[in-house]
Design a protein around this motif. Structure first.
Motif, PDB file in Angstrom:
ATOM      1  N   THR A 196     -12.183  10.243 -27.070  1.00  0.00           N
ATOM      2  CA  THR A 196     -11.889   9.060 -26.250  1.00  0.00           C
ATOM      3  C   THR A 196     -10.546   9.222 -25.536  1.00  0.00           C
ATOM      4  O   THR A 196      -9.639   9.905 -26.017  1.00  0.00           O
ATOM      5  CB  THR A 196     -11.860   7.789 -27.119  1.00  0.00           C
ATOM      6  N   ALA A 197     -10.439   8.534 -24.400  1.00  0.00           N
ATOM      7  CA  ALA A 197      -9.246   8.619 -23.561  1.00  0.00           C
ATOM      8  C   ALA A 197      -8.300   7.449 -23.841  1.00  0.00           C
ATOM      9  O   ALA A 197      -8.655   6.458 -24.500  1.00  0.00           O
ATOM     10  CB  ALA A 197      -9.655   8.606 -22.095  1.00  0.00           C
ATOM     11  N   LEU A 198      -7.086   7.573 -23.311  1.00  0.00           N
ATOM     12  CA  LEU A 198      -6.125   6.469 -23.366  1.00  0.00           C
ATOM     13  C   LEU A 198      -6.594   5.360 -22.429  1.00  0.00           C
ATOM     14  O   LEU A 198      -7.401   5.587 -21.520  1.00  0.00           O
ATOM     15  CB  LEU A 198      -4.733   6.960 -22.960  1.00  0.00           C
ATOM     16  N   ASP A 199      -6.058   4.165 -22.636  1.00  0.00           N
ATOM     17  CA  ASP A 199      -6.476   3.031 -21.804  1.00  0.00           C
ATOM     18  C   ASP A 199      -5.983   3.198 -20.368  1.00  0.00           C
ATOM     19  O   ASP A 199      -4.809   3.551 -20.141  1.00  0.00           O
ATOM     20  CB  ASP A 199      -5.913   1.730 -22.372  1.00  0.00           C
ATOM     21  N   PRO A 200      -6.816   2.902 -19.358  1.00  0.00           N
ATOM     22  CA  PRO A 200      -6.369   2.890 -17.961  1.00  0.00           C
ATOM     23  C   PRO A 200      -5.524   1.652 -17.697  1.00  0.00           C
ATOM     24  O   PRO A 200      -5.384   0.779 -18.580  1.00  0.00           O
ATOM     25  CB  PRO A 200      -7.691   2.855 -17.185  1.00  0.00           C
TER      26      PRO A 200
END
Length: 529
Positions: A291-295
């Motif tokens: 999962t990615a960091l929050d935009p």
């Protein structure tokens, strides 16, 4: 040894004036003359050394001779197969006929198989019952005699027909030979002292250079070929396309992030979360980290709302929004993911936020002739491009790979139209040397209208898709903060396919991958569109 042979050649020339045939020489340490080819090769080394110093000149005479094969050498020593068959069987009426099985045990399978036929043909043996007996009381083993003659002389007095028959039977093989005729050269001397090749400090100090014999420079020598790196054809075409963009006033975007989130690669471009392109059959997803960091929070909420409920004149997709889908990490399927992030930063002033210094520099690179009709809304036009790698879960064939390069361009300005896009694409491809273009209406989730770009491939003799283009949708641009009259052209082309057209390559796997030889890379010409 080499100097001794050189001295032999010089002394012989000094005594006789010429050497008509080097096969008459007797090499040091040998009792016989140098008649063998190995001896002539040794002599050739000495002749080349002397010739380089202009002490002699020589001409080469070529000869054809024959040598025995392993089978032929065995016959010369033990007799022919047919003679061995004759010798093994008993005389007629003087014993039990020898069966073929016993014959094989006595002289071997190969000799028995070959020898029987020739012994029957020569009428040396005959069949009696189930065995073989002698017919002739004495024989003349012609094959063995011929093998011995070839071994000693390299030929046969019987002539070419007899030699051809032995070659057919693979008993002898033809071998090229050479010998030399030698004459005195312009710098002939009986001394083998080598000339000096360097002028040293010691020679200058002692004055020995005055009496030294120096080797002449060979100004016609080509020298040793230089070795070094070579640009791959893709890199050559990449640099040429990059120069075209720079010539047309574009600035290059930073696109070093091969890994993107589902948000920037799809959601920000108004690609629905249920789109087939987001399936694992088309996209490579990461497992660690997954999962990615929050935009940016405000922008993320706006994009999710437009997707789920609509906005900015759109009804949206009316489908549930998944935060997990948006946060998935993946190998980017297009560089438009990076373009979307740059456009969002470019719209910062339109949103009343502070500019990103890097994006500010990109925008400052571009001018515009289209001015706003009202007060300044913070928009700055931009012409941006990138050339970088993208990844798709494709089935590999003559025109597709799972990893390839995408050339992308973005033009942001007020009141742009589809005609502007088509006109620009024609100018851009003309600079690349591709004028035979077709545009076909297409569908893209984030552009409307959209066009596929086709170029005619002269080698494949068919139209090949070289790019995709369109005008970014309001559902993508207005959530970023752009004014309504700002339109953005976007297009992407593959780097590999124009390279294939330019270099006449009909299979992309011979351009990229293990089938692409280093030699072809080194010899590929520079590209000029």
């Amino acid at each position: 040894m080499a100097e001794a042979i050189q001295q032999l050649v010089l002394d012989t020339l000094d005594k006789h004036g010429t050497i008509k045939d080097t096969r008459t020489l007797t090499l040091p340490g040998h009792a016989d003359t140098a008649a063998s080819q190995d001896a002539q090769i040794i002599i050739l080394g000495a002749l080349n050394s002397l010739s380089s110093r202009e002490m002699i000149t020589y001409t080469t005479q070529e000869t054809l001779s024959h040598v025995l094969t392993a089978e032929g050498a065995s016959i010369a020593l033990n007799g022919s197969h047919e003679a061995r068959v004759w010798a093994a069987v008993p005389a007629k009426g003087e014993g039990q006929p020898l069966t073929p099985q016993d014959l094989e045990k006595k002289i071997g399978g190969e000799a028995a198989k070959v020898g029987q036929g020739r012994a029957f043909k020569n009428k040396w043996v005959a069949k009696e019952g189930s065995g073989l007996v002698k017919l002739a009381s004495t024989i003349d083993d012609t094959t063995q005699n011929e093998m011995r003659e070839v071994d000693s002389t390299g030929t046969l007095k019987a002539g070419e027909k007899a030699l051809a028959e032995l070659r057919k039977r693979k008993l002898i093989s033809q071998k090229k030979g050479q010998w030399f005729t030698v004459h005195k050269g312009p710098s002939f001397s009986t001394s083998t002292a080598k000339p000096e090749t360097d002028l040293t400090v010691d020679m200058l100090t002692s004055g020995a250079w005055k009496t030294s014999n120096f080797k002449k420079y060979n100004f016609e020598s080509e020298g040793i070929p230089t070795t070094g790196g070579a640009l791959h054809p893709l890199l050559k075409v990449r640099e040429e396309i990059r120069n075209i963009f720079l010539e047309m006033g574009f600035a290059e975007m930073p696109t070093s992030s091969f890994v993107e989130s589902g948000f920037w690669c799809f959601d920000a471009l108004f690609v629905p979360q249920q789109h087939p392109a987001r399936e694992v059959q088309d996209t490579f997803y990461l497992s660690d980290p997954a999962t990615a960091l929050d935009p940016p929070e405000a922008y993320y909420k706006t994009v999710s709302k437009v997707h789920e409920y609509g906005g900015f004149g759109s009804t949206g997709y009316r489908a549930p929004w998944s935060d997990a889908e948006s946060h998935k990490l993946l190998l980017r399927t297009h560089t438009t993911a990076s373009s979307a992030a740059i456009l969002w930063k470019l719209a910062a002033r339109c949103r009343g936020e502070k500019d990103d210094p890097d994006v500010e520099a990109l925008a400052a690179h571009t001018g515009s002739t289209r001015k706003t009709k009202g007060p300044d809304d913070g928009f700055r036009p931009a012409k941006l491009f990138s050339i970088d790698r993208v990844f798709r879960n494709e089935t590999m064939d003559a025109t597709h790979l799972a990893e390839f390069h995408q050339v992308e361009g973005v033009v942001a300005d007020r009141d742009l139209t589809l005609a502007d896009l088509i006109g620009f694409m024609r100018v851009f491809f003309k600079k690349m040397g591709i004028e035979n273009l077709r545009f076909k209406p297409a569908y893209n989730p984030y552009t409307e209208p959209s066009l596929e770009i086709f170029a005619f491939h002269p080698q494949l003799r068919k139209w090949v898709e070289v790019g995709n283009s369109g005008m970014f949708r309001p559902e993508m641009l207005e959530p970023m903060g752009f004014p309504k009259d700002v339109h953005v052209h976007g297009w992407g082309i593959s780097l590999e396919r124009p390279t294939m057209i330019r270099y006449g390559i009909n299979n992309i796997r011979t351009l990229v991958g293990h089938k692409n030889s280093i030699e072809s890379v080194e010899k590929s010409p520079a590209v000029r569109f």
